[in-house]
Write an enzyme that holds these catalytic residues in place. Structure first.
Site, mmCIF file in Angstrom:
data_model
loop_
_atom_site.group_PDB
_atom_site.id
_atom_site.type_symbol
_atom_site.label_atom_id
_atom_site.label_comp_id
_atom_site.label_asym_id
_atom_site.label_seq_id
_atom_site.Cartn_x
_atom_site.Cartn_y
_atom_site.Cartn_z
ATOM 1 N N GLU A 1 -23.906 33.973 -6.546
ATOM 2 C CA GLU A 1 -22.870 33.553 -7.872
ATOM 3 C C GLU A 1 -21.804 34.663 -8.077
ATOM 4 O O GLU A 1 -22.293 35.952 -8.158
ATOM 5 C CB GLU A 1 -23.648 33.285 -9.034
ATOM 6 C CG GLU A 1 -24.661 32.089 -9.197
ATOM 7 C CD GLU A 1 -23.863 31.018 -9.569
ATOM 8 O OE1 GLU A 1 -22.670 30.870 -9.728
ATOM 9 O OE2 GLU A 1 -24.683 29.926 -9.242
ATOM 10 N N HIS B 1 -21.226 30.249 -4.654
ATOM 11 C CA HIS B 1 -20.959 29.807 -5.950
ATOM 12 C C HIS B 1 -20.251 30.928 -6.730
ATOM 13 O O HIS B 1 -20.131 32.086 -6.527
ATOM 14 C CB HIS B 1 -22.001 29.201 -6.923
ATOM 15 C CG HIS B 1 -22.730 27.953 -6.263
ATOM 16 N ND1 HIS B 1 -22.906 26.796 -6.707
ATOM 17 C CD2 HIS B 1 -23.497 27.941 -5.033
ATOM 18 C CE1 HIS B 1 -23.297 25.965 -5.980
ATOM 19 N NE2 HIS B 1 -23.699 26.544 -4.901
ATOM 20 N N SER B 2 -19.864 30.291 -8.130
ATOM 21 C CA SER B 2 -19.452 31.620 -8.919
ATOM 22 C C SER B 2 -19.803 31.051 -10.506
ATOM 23 O O SER B 2 -19.744 29.697 -10.468
ATOM 24 C CB SER B 2 -17.999 31.917 -8.990
ATOM 25 O OG SER B 2 -16.982 30.832 -9.612
ATOM 26 N N TYR B 3 -19.980 31.746 -11.646
ATOM 27 C CA TYR B 3 -19.941 33.017 -11.600
ATOM 28 C C TYR B 3 -21.137 33.644 -12.191
ATOM 29 O O TYR B 3 -22.073 32.624 -12.484
ATOM 30 C CB TYR B 3 -18.603 33.312 -12.517
ATOM 31 C CG TYR B 3 -18.861 33.023 -14.124
ATOM 32 C CD1 TYR B 3 -18.383 31.610 -14.430
ATOM 33 C CD2 TYR B 3 -19.432 33.715 -14.973
ATOM 34 C CE1 TYR B 3 -18.670 31.149 -15.795
ATOM 35 C CE2 TYR B 3 -19.695 33.023 -16.291
ATOM 36 C CZ TYR B 3 -19.368 31.865 -16.623
ATOM 37 O OH TYR B 3 -19.271 31.387 -17.927
ATOM 38 N N ARG C 1 -16.582 20.153 -12.457
ATOM 39 C CA ARG C 1 -17.641 20.665 -11.485
ATOM 40 C C ARG C 1 -18.242 19.705 -10.654
ATOM 41 O O ARG C 1 -18.275 20.029 -9.302
ATOM 42 C CB ARG C 1 -18.746 20.879 -12.463
ATOM 43 C CG ARG C 1 -20.074 21.244 -11.641
ATOM 44 C CD ARG C 1 -21.209 21.551 -12.820
ATOM 45 N NE ARG C 1 -22.427 21.631 -12.324
ATOM 46 C CZ ARG C 1 -23.120 22.805 -11.881
ATOM 47 N NH1 ARG C 1 -22.371 23.998 -12.113
ATOM 48 N NH2 ARG C 1 -24.316 23.153 -11.798
ATOM 49 N N HIS D 1 -19.036 23.511 -6.034
ATOM 50 C CA HIS D 1 -18.674 23.073 -7.402
ATOM 51 C C HIS D 1 -16.987 23.329 -7.623
ATOM 52 O O HIS D 1 -16.682 24.466 -7.270
ATOM 53 C CB HIS D 1 -19.539 23.800 -8.482
ATOM 54 C CG HIS D 1 -20.908 23.520 -8.481
ATOM 55 N ND1 HIS D 1 -21.760 24.368 -8.566
ATOM 56 C CD2 HIS D 1 -21.469 22.261 -8.802
ATOM 57 C CE1 HIS D 1 -22.961 23.737 -8.752
ATOM 58 N NE2 HIS D 1 -22.732 22.622 -8.934
ATOM 59 N N ALA D 2 -16.299 22.190 -8.114
ATOM 60 C CA ALA D 2 -14.830 22.341 -7.766
ATOM 61 C C ALA D 2 -14.402 23.332 -8.499
ATOM 62 O O ALA D 2 -13.252 24.088 -8.079
ATOM 63 C CB ALA D 2 -14.397 20.731 -8.294
ATOM 64 N N ARG D 3 -14.746 23.854 -9.739
ATOM 65 C CA ARG D 3 -13.961 24.749 -10.463
ATOM 66 C C ARG D 3 -14.233 26.270 -10.416
ATOM 67 O O ARG D 3 -13.608 27.016 -10.824
ATOM 68 C CB ARG D 3 -14.536 24.635 -11.976
ATOM 69 C CG ARG D 3 -16.013 24.862 -12.391
ATOM 70 C CD ARG D 3 -16.401 24.165 -13.578
ATOM 71 N NE ARG D 3 -17.536 24.434 -14.009
ATOM 72 C CZ ARG D 3 -18.438 23.786 -14.964
ATOM 73 N NH1 ARG D 3 -17.738 22.834 -15.377
ATOM 74 N NH2 ARG D 3 -19.792 24.024 -15.269
ATOM 75 N N GLU D 4 -15.274 26.409 -9.061
ATOM 76 C CA GLU D 4 -15.482 27.784 -8.787
ATOM 77 C C GLU D 4 -14.476 28.268 -7.667
ATOM 78 O O GLU D 4 -14.768 28.495 -6.716
ATOM 79 C CB GLU D 4 -17.051 27.999 -8.378
ATOM 80 C CG GLU D 4 -17.801 27.236 -9.619
ATOM 81 C CD GLU D 4 -19.481 27.294 -9.226
ATOM 82 O OE1 GLU D 4 -19.782 27.551 -7.961
ATOM 83 O OE2 GLU D 4 -20.070 26.653 -10.040
ATOM 84 N N ASN E 1 -25.398 20.194 -6.386
ATOM 85 C CA ASN E 1 -26.355 20.985 -6.351
ATOM 86 C C ASN E 1 -27.358 20.785 -7.049
ATOM 87 O O ASN E 1 -28.259 21.359 -7.376
ATOM 88 C CB ASN E 1 -25.926 22.353 -6.486
ATOM 89 C CG ASN E 1 -26.558 23.382 -5.818
ATOM 90 O OD1 ASN E 1 -26.997 23.075 -4.647
ATOM 91 N ND2 ASN E 1 -26.684 24.767 -6.402
ATOM 92 N N ARG E 2 -27.483 19.433 -7.382
ATOM 93 C CA ARG E 2 -28.721 18.856 -7.985
ATOM 94 C C ARG E 2 -28.994 17.597 -7.125
ATOM 95 O O ARG E 2 -29.983 16.836 -7.443
ATOM 96 C CB ARG E 2 -28.394 18.330 -9.342
ATOM 97 C CG ARG E 2 -28.270 19.646 -10.471
ATOM 98 C CD ARG E 2 -29.233 20.415 -10.899
ATOM 99 N NE ARG E 2 -29.022 21.390 -11.927
ATOM 100 C CZ ARG E 2 -28.094 22.517 -11.349
ATOM 101 N NH1 ARG E 2 -27.809 22.708 -10.077
ATOM 102 N NH2 ARG E 2 -27.913 23.375 -12.401
#
Lengths: 223, 393
Positions: free
Chosen positions: B354, B280-282, B210, B152-155, B227-228
């Protein structure tokens, strides 16, 4: 029906805990004091026929500015059945005293009151997580005020967090209150959406934080 | 250790240096050896720390002109890594943009050919090469652990961790017994950024993006939630069928070039991959299957105790509290996840991390937290890897 014990690792219990924390933070927070959930110690759930789902929670909260300062809390969260327009009922009891933030609050109050030009800022924190120290109280105020939005808009299937302040603009007032117009981004954990939200926040050291007006904003077209 | 510079005036002083070199370990930097020392020469040499004051006294007493060129050799060497960062822009304690990360994958492999090799597993929607690093001492019949970051891009903390892991592997191999054993006996496939297009987009346009950046037929909305997008209960729950939503499952399983490349790679190496880790986060969670159903996996007890122990390891450093459990109940039900898919392919040990924090900063974790986050997470990853090594199947 009797209350059923939930494991503290349970997603639903943690959503209720986040909601309770947001509400509590709104009621007790200030630019000098933000509260966050350290951990959920115990959770029970009771299904009340024709009313809704009630959660009994034991929380540990921490002071956002001083991680070592924690306080225990018991809270009850009632999510109403059916009508999603009613905010959940939250009650809480803090075990012990919160730190006195009078001095920090008054310093911030005087600082803003004496500004010649209205305060304006964007992107707090910035992309890399930086918050200029003098913006920390502005940020904390948004954190506290977002607790109101979180409380008003949560269901059992949502978990909101303040993601970022996109823009904040002070609105000068003739009375003793400080007023800020915020556009914030709320992150909703279950849908993973980022929701822009506008809110008008009033604050005075003796009168606490108030969100007097708020409005959910549309997402960008490219999303 | 210190490095001295002396200016020798005459043959007598040359003799003084000769006697010094015959009485103790002197490492000559300039010239290469004591036999090349001549009058009027500038001579540089290295001395062990505990002998340096003796040497200083000796030089003073003998009237040889000297100065300390490098007061602390270790510090100077360490500082070189900083200045390398200044030229390449790469830092393990900062967030690096994709260009910097891409260049780093080439550098790290080139500098550590015995331990690291880089290859490309596919291309992103926008045509960027997906680099993977294979880490480990070469050997035959080695089993492997697959780890990816940046779904996910923003993590942003996620790719930062993959880079940190690689750094620790190359820097502590031969020094840290656990890491050495792991790299001798296992291979690690590290995919530092899965969703490169999305990551770039968070740097250039929208920090909160994301999904991938692929166009969706019949819609103005962009991107699929990677991730889906895996074939594990695909799009049945916790995912959206609308391209405008953040959890859009895509037009079909593996519709995204990025997820297809990842899945193809794992399928091709299925007989050797014994564990799957995705970062991943968060929220500070350590999750294992299933997320697409409330059903528990067949080795639930084992996964649960691994997660418990790994979380404890993680917390041992800075007291960072993680919650662990099966995805569906611990966070939320969500179908199409890579961890569930890998598990159903037969990879018994499948975990989703996470990382920090729990919401104070969320996706925009300050750079000052990169190091502590990575250090503590490394403990958990090493624990899991070690467990897998001791329970190979």
């Amino acid at each position: 029906a009797a209350a059923m014990e939930l494991p503290p690792s349970h997603g639903v219990a943690n959503r209720a805990a986040a909601l309770a924390t947001g509400y509590l933070c709104y009621r007790r927070g200030s630019p000098g004091r933000g509260l966050a959930l350290r951990c959920l110690r115990r959770a029970r759930r009771q299904d009340i026929d024709d009313v809704g789902h009630k959660y009994y929670l034991e929380l540990v909260l921490e002071d956002v500015l001083d991680k070592d300062s924690t306080v225990n809390c018991t809270a009850e969260v009632l999510y109403h059945l059916g009508n999603k327009n009613i905010a959940p009922d939250v009650q809480f009891t803090l075990e012990g005293e919160l730190k006195n933030t009078e001095e920090a609050d008054n310093i911030f109050y005087s600082r803003i009151k004496s500004l010649e030009k209205e305060l304006v800022a964007e992107n707090i924190p910035d992309s890399h997580g930086n918050v200029p120290p003098e913006m920390e109280p502005v940020r904390l105020l948004a954190w506290v005020a977002s607790g109101y939005l979180i409380w008003q808009n949560s269901t059992e299937n949502t978990k909101f967090q303040l993601a970022q302040i996109k823009r904040v603009k002070q609105v000068k007032r003739s009375d003793e209150y400080l007023e800020f117009d915020y556009t914030i981004l709320l992150h909703e954990m279950v849908s993973q959406e980022i929701i822009p939200w506008q809110m008008t926040v009033l604050w005075h050291p003796q009168h606490g934080v108030q969100v007097t007006q708020d409005s959910r904003q549309p997402k960008h077209a490219s999303q | 250790q210190k490095v001295f510079r002396v200016i020798l005036q005459n043959d007598e002083q040359v003799e003084i240096i000769n006697s010094l070199a015959s009485n103790m370990q002197v490492d000559f930097w300039q010239p290469d050896s004591v036999t090349l020392v001549r009058p009027k020469m500038q001579v540089d040499f290295r001395i062990e720390a505990d002998l340096s004051s003796e040497v200083e006294d000796f030089l003073k007493e003998s009237g040889v002109e000297y100065r300390v060129l490098i007061d602390n050799l270790q510090d100077a060497v360490d500082a070189q890594f900083d200045s390398k960062a200044r030229t390449t822009g790469h830092s393990y304690e900062k967030y690096n943009n994709w260009e910097t990360i891409a260049a780093w994958t080439a550098d790290i492999a080139a500098q550590n050919p015995d331990l690291v090799s880089r290859s490309v597993i596919g291309e992103t929607y926008e045509g960027r090469p997906m680099y993977i690093l294979k880490m480990g001492k070469s050997g035959s019949n080695k089993k492997a652990i697959f780890m990816d970051c940046g779904f996910h891009a923003r993590e942003w903390i996620s790719p930062a961790f993959c880079q940190w892991f690689v750094k620790e592997a190359v820097e502590t191999y031969g020094k840290d017994t656990v890491m050495t054993t792991l790299l001798d006996n296992l291979d690690f496939y590290v995919l530092p950024v899965v969703n490169i297009d999305g990551y770039v987009y968070t740097w250039t346009n929208d920090r909160m993006w994301r999904k991938t950046r692929s166009k969706n037929a019949g819609s103005r909305c962009i991107g699929t939630d990677p991730n889906r997008n895996f074939n594990a209960g695909w799009c049945t729950l916790g995912a959206s069928k609308s391209p405008c939503d953040s959890t859009y499952c895509g037009s079909a399983p593996e519709s995204e070039k990025e997820t297809k490349a990842l899945a193809d790679f794992i399928r091709e190496h299925l007989s050797t991959i014994k564990a799957y880790l995705t970062i991943h986060s968060y929220s500070q969670l350590l999750l294992f299957p299933y997320s697409y159903t409330y059903k528990l996996p067949s080795n639930y007890e084992e996964l649960n105790s691994i997660a418990r122990a790994a979380s404890k390891e993680l917390a041992s450093l800075y007291n960072t509290k993680y919650t662990y459990g099966p995805g569906a109940t611990t966070i939320y039900p969500a179908a199409g996840g890579s961890d569930d898919w890998a598990y159903d392919e037969g990879i018994k040990y499948s975990f989703t991390f996470e990382l920090r924090d729990t919401g104070r900063y969320g996706f925009i974790l300050p750079e000052s937290q990169i190091k502590p986050t990575c250090e503590e997470t490394l403990l958990a990853v090493k624990y899991i890897a070690n467990y897998v090594l001791e329970h190979l199947y």
